[in-house]
Design a protein around this motif. Sequence first.
Motif, PDB file in Angstrom:
ATOM      1  N   LEU A  44      -2.175  -6.770  -4.963  1.00  0.00           N
ATOM      2  CA  LEU A  44      -1.079  -6.093  -4.287  1.00  0.00           C
ATOM      3  C   LEU A  44      -0.491  -6.986  -3.192  1.00  0.00           C
ATOM      4  N   ILE A  45      -1.353  -7.726  -2.507  1.00  0.00           N
ATOM      5  CA  ILE A  45      -0.882  -8.642  -1.455  1.00  0.00           C
ATOM      6  C   ILE A  45      -0.072  -9.775  -2.074  1.00  0.00           C
ATOM      7  N   GLN A  46      -0.574 -10.339  -3.170  1.00  0.00           N
ATOM      8  CA  GLN A  46       0.119 -11.449  -3.834  1.00  0.00           C
ATOM      9  C   GLN A  46       1.479 -11.036  -4.358  1.00  0.00           C
ATOM     10  N   ASN A  47       1.604  -9.778  -4.752  1.00  0.00           N
ATOM     11  CA  ASN A  47       2.877  -9.292  -5.278  1.00  0.00           C
ATOM     12  C   ASN A  47       3.781  -8.715  -4.192  1.00  0.00           C
ATOM     13  N   GLY A  48       3.387  -8.877  -2.939  1.00  0.00           N
ATOM     14  CA  GLY A  48       4.248  -8.483  -1.827  1.00  0.00           C
ATOM     15  C   GLY A  48       4.286  -7.010  -1.520  1.00  0.00           C
ATOM     16  N   LEU A  49       3.387  -6.217  -2.138  1.00  0.00           N
ATOM     17  CA  LEU A  49       3.396  -4.778  -1.896  1.00  0.00           C
ATOM     18  C   LEU A  49       2.547  -4.383  -0.685  1.00  0.00           C
ATOM     19  N   CYS A  50       1.638  -5.268  -0.289  1.00  0.00           N
ATOM     20  CA  CYS A  50       0.784  -5.026   0.865  1.00  0.00           C
ATOM     21  C   CYS A  50       0.751  -6.270   1.742  1.00  0.00           C
ATOM     22  N   SER A  83       7.042  -3.733   3.600  1.00  0.00           N
ATOM     23  CA  SER A  83       8.331  -3.048   3.458  1.00  0.00           C
ATOM     24  C   SER A  83       8.666  -2.856   1.990  1.00  0.00           C
ATOM     25  N   MET A  84       8.311  -3.855   1.160  1.00  0.00           N
ATOM     26  CA  MET A  84       8.535  -3.720  -0.285  1.00  0.00           C
ATOM     27  C   MET A  84       7.674  -2.594  -0.851  1.00  0.00           C
TER      28      MET A  84
END
Length: 274
Positions: free
Chosen positions: A218-224, A236-237
């Motif tokens: 989730l962090i790598q995909n910018g969600l966290c 924010s994403m």
Amino acid sequence: MSVGLAPRPANEERRAQAVVKTGLIDAPNPEIFQVYCDLAKDISGYEESSFSLYDGEMQCGIAAAGSANFEPGEKSLRHENSICAYVLLETEPLIMEDISKDPIWKSHPHVLDGTATLGYAGFPVINKDNFALGTLCMFNKEPKAILKPQIELIKKVTANIALLLDSQIDQKELTSQKILEALGVFQKGNRELDLDDFKLFLSMSADLPVDRVSSGNLIQNGLCEISETEKVILSSMGRQLLMDMKLESKPMKKVKIKGDAAESLIDEMFASLN
């Protein structure tokens, strides 16, 4: 000598399925039903009252009043000597001022050995689909009558229990539907993320803690992202995705499910997806 099973209602299969859908057989949650047992005991003047649900084979005690030995969630077989199991068969209550004088139950083993509670009143808890999901039963050591106004009041108590059970089922079904719809939105833009990632994302939206290692995807995909206090939070994403999934934090909090209860609900929802 072996004891046979109590007779089953004609709609037993669907009735038992509705009971299981309440989620209360394995997680009784007696706190929300305790008040109804207290009310039934006070209205009737009987020494004890109990509310039970019945799945395919077992009677499961949910809540009780006046009983020192009651254990929420304790199960017993629906056998032919269990008077409460027969309450499921009718829409009207089963009331006996003195069991020892009843033409059917005067030969009950507990009457014969002198251990029976002689005053009895059992009320079926019937839901909106006309399924008797459970019983609200009252017991008195000595014979005891119950008046018609008391009967009518206790019928209203059982109607409120039935309404609460229907709400339990409806909320679980609605929650399942919302999660399935949210899963579709989540996977649409994040094909490389799996159900475990979605569960973590959902956990964060319910304010449950997650660790940095498990939320790596989730962090790598910018969600966290990692906050200044080293806590994994939605970016924010991630917050925008949460809005797209129609699981914004404000509506989620209205459900008022926190801690272990929230985690259990999430696990239950995911069990239906596997």
